[in-house]
Design a protein around this motif. Structure first.
Motif, mmCIF file in Angstrom:
data_model
loop_
_atom_site.group_PDB
_atom_site.id
_atom_site.type_symbol
_atom_site.label_atom_id
_atom_site.label_comp_id
_atom_site.label_asym_id
_atom_site.label_seq_id
_atom_site.Cartn_x
_atom_site.Cartn_y
_atom_site.Cartn_z
ATOM 1 N N THR A 1 4.605 13.163 0.932
ATOM 2 C CA THR A 1 3.677 12.099 0.839
ATOM 3 C C THR A 1 4.055 11.137 -0.097
ATOM 4 O OG1 THR A 1 1.850 12.869 -0.813
ATOM 5 C CG2 THR A 1 1.688 13.443 1.670
ATOM 6 N N ASP A 2 3.773 9.744 -0.148
ATOM 7 C CA ASP A 2 3.890 8.866 -1.369
ATOM 8 C C ASP A 2 2.712 9.063 -2.632
ATOM 9 O OD1 ASP A 2 1.588 7.697 -0.454
ATOM 10 O OD2 ASP A 2 2.141 5.695 -0.741
ATOM 11 N N ARG A 3 2.774 8.418 -3.213
ATOM 12 C CA ARG A 3 1.873 8.354 -4.810
ATOM 13 C C ARG A 3 0.265 8.605 -4.194
ATOM 14 N NH1 ARG A 3 2.296 4.494 -9.679
ATOM 15 N NH2 ARG A 3 4.009 5.855 -9.778
ATOM 16 N N HIS A 4 0.042 7.882 -3.019
ATOM 17 C CA HIS A 4 -1.224 7.609 -2.497
ATOM 18 C C HIS A 4 -1.623 8.477 -1.486
ATOM 19 C CE1 HIS A 4 -1.560 4.171 -5.343
ATOM 20 N NE2 HIS A 4 -0.598 3.474 -4.187
ATOM 21 N N GLY A 5 -0.739 9.432 -0.980
ATOM 22 C CA GLY A 5 -0.995 10.336 0.034
ATOM 23 C C GLY A 5 -0.626 9.982 1.544
ATOM 24 N N ARG B 1 -5.355 3.600 6.397
ATOM 25 C CA ARG B 1 -5.105 2.960 4.935
ATOM 26 C C ARG B 1 -4.952 1.507 5.155
ATOM 27 N NH1 ARG B 1 -4.236 4.457 0.151
ATOM 28 N NH2 ARG B 1 -2.606 2.754 -0.388
ATOM 29 N N THR C 1 -0.587 14.644 -10.358
ATOM 30 C CA THR C 1 -0.122 13.707 -9.318
ATOM 31 C C THR C 1 0.240 14.364 -8.044
ATOM 32 O OG1 THR C 1 1.270 12.837 -11.350
ATOM 33 C CG2 THR C 1 2.178 12.322 -9.054
ATOM 34 N N ASP D 1 3.703 3.316 -2.227
ATOM 35 C CA ASP D 1 4.454 3.559 -3.491
ATOM 36 C C ASP D 1 5.055 4.565 -3.434
ATOM 37 O OD1 ASP D 1 5.174 3.538 -5.819
ATOM 38 O OD2 ASP D 1 3.235 3.333 -7.229
ATOM 39 N N CYS E 1 -1.897 6.747 8.448
ATOM 40 C CA CYS E 1 -1.371 5.573 7.793
ATOM 41 C C CYS E 1 -2.202 4.594 8.187
ATOM 42 C CB CYS E 1 0.142 5.434 8.318
ATOM 43 S SG CYS E 1 1.236 6.624 7.520
ATOM 44 N N THR F 1 -3.780 15.218 1.723
ATOM 45 C CA THR F 1 -3.299 14.669 3.104
ATOM 46 C C THR F 1 -3.277 15.928 4.062
ATOM 47 O OG1 THR F 1 -2.046 13.104 2.065
ATOM 48 C CG2 THR F 1 -1.349 13.578 4.196
ATOM 49 N N LEU G 1 0.783 -1.290 -0.048
ATOM 50 C CA LEU G 1 -0.036 -0.014 -0.066
ATOM 51 C C LEU G 1 0.970 1.313 0.049
ATOM 52 C CD1 LEU G 1 -2.714 -1.146 2.671
ATOM 53 C CD2 LEU G 1 -2.890 -1.086 0.174
ATOM 54 N N VAL H 1 -2.333 14.689 -4.408
ATOM 55 C CA VAL H 1 -2.512 13.924 -3.232
ATOM 56 C C VAL H 1 -1.963 14.709 -1.815
ATOM 57 C CG1 VAL H 1 -2.381 11.666 -4.476
ATOM 58 C CG2 VAL H 1 -0.141 12.781 -3.838
#
Length: 269
Positions: free
Chosen positions: A137-141, A264, A221, A99, A261, A228, A97, A224
């Motif tokens: 953040t990562d790609r998903h927030g 998720r 992109t 990325d 976190c 957050t 989860l 996200v």
């Protein structure tokens, strides 16, 4: 008392990280210390509701607000919150989860009512005292790291400290991950010096340039990190800085990132 403030999923991860208490005296042991989970309820209650510490309802949390504040101070000084965040990031990576091929960063101004360290005249609030949250953040927030500075600090100057704050993220066999592949940022980070610094670290910069018409496509992109920030500001205590001590405000900001976190991993929280 309600356990919706500190569900089992959160308590099971934080309990092993708490420092051990010194042994009690056999004679005149004194008053029993408040339960750690109850004190954590008080901290989360203030984080969510933004009440004064003395107004924390003991009948709901199981401890007084003063005790909750002291535990926040002690846990912050012991470094519990960064370790909790690191544990949850490792679980996200193990579950597939997280990325880190793409990452996004930005800063957010907040008003600081009581001044203190890491405050400064805010350029977006008529020079009133303010602070700034810097987030990556990562790609998903999922928040990878967060830092706190004065409201007059430029975003780009905090790019390197923010990258340094990303922990070594384990969870999979092999070398821990601690840097993203690409970094997306807005025009506030437009500086060729920092582009060279990113490339030297093996990170490809995707930073919008000033003077170029909007429509670069980076927002597809980069959005996200804005989402957050919206998640963080659902914790009402983080919308305005009330703590004089900067470490205590950061001590509220870091567990909020951990809770995001955890959401998720456990959608029920």
């Amino acid at each position: 008392m309600s356990d919706d403030l500190v569900p089992d999923a959160l308590w099971e991860r934080i309990a092993p990280l708490l420092p051990s208490r010194p042994p009690r005296r056999h004679r005149y042991p004194g008053r029993l210390p408040a339960d750690d989970r109850a004190a954590l309820r008080g901290i989360v209650y203030v984080l969510r509701k933004n009440v004064r510490w003395r107004d924390v309802p003991a009948e709901r949390t199981g401890c007084s607000g003063v005790t909750a504040w002291r535990r926040l101070r002690d846990r912050t000084e012991a470094g519990v919150w960064p370790r909790l965040h690191e544990v949850l990031l490792a679980e996200l990576r193990k579950a597939g989860l997280l990325d880190m091929d793409d990452a996004a960063t930005d800063g957010s101004h907040i008003r600081a009512l009581k001044r203190g360290a890491h405050t400064g005249p805010s350029p977006v609030d008529r020079a009133r005292p303010g602070s700034k949250h810097h987030l990556i953040t990562d790609r998903h927030g999922a928040p990878l790291a967060v830092t706190l500075t004065g409201g007059n600090r430029h975003d780009v100057t905090q790019l390197t400290p923010l990258l340094d704050a990303i922990p070594l993220i384990r969870g999979l066999r092999g070398r821990p991950r601690h840097r993203p592949g690409l970094l997306f940022a807005d025009r506030g980070y437009d500086c060729d010096k920092y582009r060279r610094i990113l490339r030297a670290r093996g990170i490809t910069p995707k930073i919008a340039r000033r003077g170029v018409p909007h429509g670069s496509g980076l927002g597809k992109t980069r959005w996200v990190v804005e989402r957050t920030f919206a998640w963080l500001h659902q914790f009402k205590r983080l919308r305005i800085r009330y703590e004089i001590r900067a470490d205590l405000h950061l001590g509220l900001l870091q567990p909020a990132c951990s809770i995001i976190c955890l959401r998720r991993l456990r959608t029920s929280f």
